[in-house]
Design a protein around this motif. Sequence first.
Motif, PDB file in Angstrom:
ATOM      1  N   ALA A  35      57.830  -1.283  28.450  1.00 42.81           N
ATOM      2  CA  ALA A  35      58.835  -2.070  29.166  1.00 42.81           C
ATOM      3  C   ALA A  35      60.211  -1.482  28.903  1.00 42.81           C
ATOM      4  O   ALA A  35      60.544  -1.168  27.758  1.00 42.81           O
ATOM      5  N   ASN A  38      65.570  -0.470  32.145  1.00 42.26           N
ATOM      6  CA  ASN A  38      65.923   0.516  33.160  1.00 42.26           C
ATOM      7  C   ASN A  38      64.618   0.949  33.855  1.00 42.26           C
ATOM      8  O   ASN A  38      63.799   1.653  33.273  1.00 42.26           O
ATOM      9  N   HIS A  76      69.532  -1.250  17.005  1.00 45.47           N
ATOM     10  CA  HIS A  76      69.442  -2.259  15.934  1.00 45.47           C
ATOM     11  C   HIS A  76      69.829  -3.676  16.359  1.00 45.47           C
ATOM     12  O   HIS A  76      69.193  -4.648  15.967  1.00 45.47           O
ATOM     13  N   PRO A  98      66.642  -0.481  11.280  1.00 45.43           N
ATOM     14  CA  PRO A  98      66.428  -1.568  10.348  1.00 45.43           C
ATOM     15  C   PRO A  98      65.828  -2.768  11.097  1.00 45.43           C
ATOM     16  O   PRO A  98      66.142  -2.961  12.273  1.00 45.43           O
TER      17      PRO A  98
END
Length: 328
Positions: A35, A38, A76, A98
């Motif tokens: 997915a 864009n 992130h 992270p």
Amino acid sequence: MRNVIKWGVLGCGNIAQKFVSDLQYVDNSILYAVASNNKERGRKFANKYNAKKVYSNYNNLVKDENVDIVYIATTHNFHYKNTLLCLDANKPVLCEKPLCVNAKEAQLLIDIAKQKKIFLMEAMWTRFLPATKHLIKDISDGVIGKSKLIQADFGIKKPRIKGSRFYEKKLGAGALLDLGVYTINFSNFIFDLQPKRISGFAKLTNQGTDEYAIYNLEYQNGRLAQLSSSVSFVTPHEARIYGEKGKIVVYDFYHPQKYTVYLSTGEETTINKPFQGFGYQFEAIEAQRCLLKNKIESAVFPLEKTLKVLKTTDFLRKEWGVKYPNDD
Ligand SMILES: NC(=O)c1ccc[n+]([C@@H]2O[C@H](COP(=O)([O-])OP(=O)(O)OC[C@H]3O[C@@H](n4cnc5c(N)ncnc54)[C@H](OP(=O)(O)O)[C@@H]3O)[C@@H](O)[C@H]2O)c1
């Protein structure tokens, strides 16, 4: 029991390409769906890597009942929102590092995953690489005696292009969250401890994100780490572990294929642990192993370890005055 794990990919950028390419080395895995917000990027990605389904929004991906696990590969700042979307739809998640921008977000996700009994893991691939596993065993076997000091650096040079995730504050930019997390995780893996005292200095960009920084961690029993990260200059990407009987040098410590043990006796041994592809297959194998065993967390890299690193980065960012929109 499922025989084959069907992966869904959320966000079709740079790292997602490498990750899905390495699925070829993971037995019983297929890239099932992707997915992208864009449409064109998603379509090209699906064609190149032979995904069966392509969605132009993330909601439809997580609603697809054939998807067994979602790999999140957005920047992130979106990890919290995207992981929450998956957990709400009862989808297991492997989320890029992270896991979140701060420990508060991570704690919320961890609580939900545990309460709903859904697998969640941060994609800290370094921990699963053969050389890292061998190194951790060597350290615990006392190959260099008690390890006392770790030095590790992770500096890369990224151009200051407008909108770059390395410089754009709203995308969670900064060297610490991008690269520093590898140095902190590495140090925590080797000492098998969490730091008790932290200090550091950073040079900030004009957007107020950390361009480069140095930081020191103090652990129990006199163990110390001296770490650094940068997005504006290159450093050797080396880790050195000093112990009572010698030192170990780990080359490309965040994706090592070899390291050398130098003993004070003059003996020198290089351990080679090469792998195929980029090395992302090992974290995928761990995620699949957990899913097939109905584990909601990896015992090798539990969520508590992710949380502790984010508490360290929260502390350093507070000292430096690096604040993201996610922090509010
Ligand atoms: N494990 C590793 O070795 C490694 C290496 C590099 C990066 N990473 C991690 O992977 C994550 C993605 O890094 P990347 O280099 O792949 O990033 P990227 O290519 O710049 O972007 C990844 C995806 O995030 C979405 N995105 C990017 N910028 C956006 C914006 N301004 N607004 C809305 N959506 C945006 C897009 O998703 P759509 O396709 O849906 O539009 C894009 O395809 C980061 O968290 C990074 O820390 C890990």
